[in-house]
Write a protein that holds these residues in place. Sequence first.
Motif, short mmCIF file in Angstrom:
data_model
loop_
_atom_site.label_atom_id
_atom_site.label_comp_id
_atom_site.label_asym_id
_atom_site.label_seq_id
_atom_site.Cartn_x
_atom_site.Cartn_y
_atom_site.Cartn_z
N GLY A 1 53.27 19.66 41.02
CA GLY A 1 52.53 21.14 41.18
C GLY A 1 53.47 22.07 40.12
O GLY A 1 53.64 23.27 40.73
N TYR B 1 42.49 26.18 40.41
CA TYR B 1 43.96 26.46 39.73
C TYR B 1 43.91 26.80 38.24
O TYR B 1 44.74 27.69 37.93
CB TYR B 1 45.20 25.26 40.17
CG TYR B 1 45.24 24.97 41.52
CD1 TYR B 1 45.66 25.93 42.22
CD2 TYR B 1 44.97 24.00 42.01
CE1 TYR B 1 46.23 25.95 43.55
CE2 TYR B 1 45.01 23.79 43.52
CZ TYR B 1 45.67 24.72 44.20
OH TYR B 1 46.13 24.54 45.45
N GLY C 1 49.04 15.26 35.08
CA GLY C 1 48.25 14.36 35.71
C GLY C 1 48.36 14.81 37.24
O GLY C 1 48.72 16.02 37.70
N SER C 2 47.65 13.82 38.23
CA SER C 2 47.59 14.08 39.67
C SER C 2 48.67 13.37 40.31
O SER C 2 48.95 12.11 40.33
CB SER C 2 46.36 13.81 40.26
OG SER C 2 46.29 13.85 41.67
N PHE C 3 49.61 13.99 41.18
CA PHE C 3 50.61 13.51 42.10
C PHE C 3 50.13 12.55 43.01
O PHE C 3 50.64 11.45 43.63
CB PHE C 3 51.54 14.42 42.69
CG PHE C 3 50.75 15.59 43.41
CD1 PHE C 3 50.02 15.43 44.48
CD2 PHE C 3 51.25 17.07 43.07
CE1 PHE C 3 49.30 16.49 45.15
CE2 PHE C 3 50.55 17.99 43.79
CZ PHE C 3 49.59 17.59 44.53
N GLU D 1 51.74 18.20 36.64
CA GLU D 1 50.96 19.22 36.74
C GLU D 1 49.57 18.93 36.57
O GLU D 1 49.26 18.22 35.53
CB GLU D 1 51.48 20.48 36.01
CG GLU D 1 50.51 21.83 35.81
CD GLU D 1 49.99 21.98 37.34
OE1 GLU D 1 50.89 22.46 38.07
OE2 GLU D 1 48.80 22.25 37.48
N LEU D 2 48.73 19.06 37.38
CA LEU D 2 47.28 18.71 37.44
C LEU D 2 46.45 19.36 36.28
O LEU D 2 45.60 18.92 35.47
CB LEU D 2 46.43 19.36 38.71
CG LEU D 2 45.15 18.81 38.94
CD1 LEU D 2 44.94 17.48 38.77
CD2 LEU D 2 44.28 19.43 40.01
N ILE E 1 56.71 23.01 45.67
CA ILE E 1 56.74 24.60 46.02
C ILE E 1 55.48 24.97 46.01
O ILE E 1 54.68 25.32 45.08
CB ILE E 1 57.76 25.38 45.18
CG1 ILE E 1 59.10 24.68 44.93
CG2 ILE E 1 57.77 26.85 45.44
CD1 ILE E 1 59.74 24.36 46.26
N ASP E 2 55.15 25.49 47.47
CA ASP E 2 53.60 26.06 47.65
C ASP E 2 52.75 25.36 47.07
O ASP E 2 52.33 25.11 45.89
CB ASP E 2 53.67 27.57 46.87
CG ASP E 2 52.58 28.37 47.15
OD1 ASP E 2 51.95 28.18 48.14
OD2 ASP E 2 52.32 29.43 46.32
C1 LIG Z 1 49.79 27.09 44.62
S1 LIG Z 1 50.13 26.47 42.99
C2 LIG Z 1 52.04 26.66 43.20
C3 LIG Z 1 52.61 26.58 41.68
C4 LIG Z 1 54.06 26.67 41.56
N1 LIG Z 1 54.71 25.30 42.23
C5 LIG Z 1 54.57 27.85 42.22
O1 LIG Z 1 55.18 27.82 43.41
O2 LIG Z 1 54.50 29.04 41.73
C6 LIG Z 1 49.89 24.86 43.29
C7 LIG Z 1 50.19 24.13 41.76
O3 LIG Z 1 49.97 22.67 42.11
C8 LIG Z 1 49.09 22.00 41.10
N2 LIG Z 1 48.55 21.11 41.86
C9 LIG Z 1 47.50 21.18 42.73
N3 LIG Z 1 46.87 19.98 42.82
C10 LIG Z 1 47.61 18.95 42.35
C11 LIG Z 1 47.84 17.51 41.87
N4 LIG Z 1 46.99 16.71 42.44
N5 LIG Z 1 48.74 17.03 41.04
C12 LIG Z 1 49.38 17.78 40.43
N6 LIG Z 1 49.35 18.99 40.42
C13 LIG Z 1 48.76 19.64 41.31
C14 LIG Z 1 48.10 23.26 40.70
O4 LIG Z 1 47.59 23.34 39.57
C15 LIG Z 1 49.28 24.43 40.96
O5 LIG Z 1 49.76 24.56 39.58
#
Ligand SMILES: C[S@@+](CC[C@H](N)C(=O)[O-])C[C@H]1O[C@@H](n2cnc3c(N)ncnc32)[C@H](O)[C@@H]1O
Length: 247
Positions: A47, A10, A90-92, A68-69, A107-108
């Motif tokens: 995310g 990411y 942080g991580s969800f 957000e990670l 979302i996504d």
């Molecule tokens: C595919 S992108 C989608 C971003 C946004 N939601 C969009 O639709 O454009 C996935 C997002 O989730 C974040 N992400 C992935 N694992 C995560 C976690 N464990 N905790 C928080 N965020 C995370 C990534 O860094 C990235 O910003």
Amino acid sequence: MENNWANEFYKMQYEFIGDYPEGYHTESANEILEQAGKPVQSMLELGAWDGSMARALSKHVKQITTVELIKEMAEKAESLNPDNIETIHGSFYDVSIPQKFDAIIYIDGFGVGTDEDQLNLLKNIKHWMEEDGCALIDIYQPEHWKKADGIEMYLSPRTMPHIKRRYTYDFEEDIMMDTWWHEKDEKLNSTQYLKCYTPDEIYKLCKQAGLNIIGYYPHGAMDYESMKYNEHASLEECLSYRIKVMK
Ligand SMILES: C[S@@+](CC[C@H](N)C(=O)[O-])C[C@H]1O[C@@H](n2cnc3c(N)ncnc32)[C@H](O)[C@@H]1O
């Protein structure tokens, strides 16, 4: 839970794509609010990328929290966000959030890790949800990604020249793999691995987490023969679909 690839992938994706321009998410934000089905006072976005979706939503929602990670994205979000958005880096999977929310969105991107990781995330979502709240989560549809196995393409020849991607499908584990690289050096590649679920499978996983699916909203689909994206697709053929869940 730790996914070594998620940080690297990411961060790389953010370096290539960058921030979304102002207004980019207006239509999607309206769709989210419509799918929530009633006025939303408080929202949690998981995310959240650079926070641009949350900023579009913050014009209509009183208080938003984002998780957000990737540090660089969270810092960017924080530098631009209005006062009614709280940004958490942080991580969800393990972040501690004391509040409850009317609506939670992811979302996504759902599907990082194992089935057990997804179950834990769904349980967290249930924990963060108000009694009459809902969550909207995008799920990758396995039937679509099976057809994408082996497909290679340029990301965006105009905005990202020389950056290519290849889709591969793990037919045993139902994982779509999305590998990005610069065409001048394929060795410097990075891959995301997302677990895909049929509507029936995700229904059962949600049930295990104590959540009920009350709506399915299919997104579009890529036609890999013509290499054209169709905005409308059936639940079986779509690239991903959104579920609406409640307790
Ligand atoms: C595919 S992108 C989608 C971003 C946004 N939601 C969009 O639709 O454009 C996935 C997002 O989730 C974040 N992400 C992935 N694992 C995560 C976690 N464990 N905790 C928080 N965020 C995370 C990534 O860094 C990235 O910003």
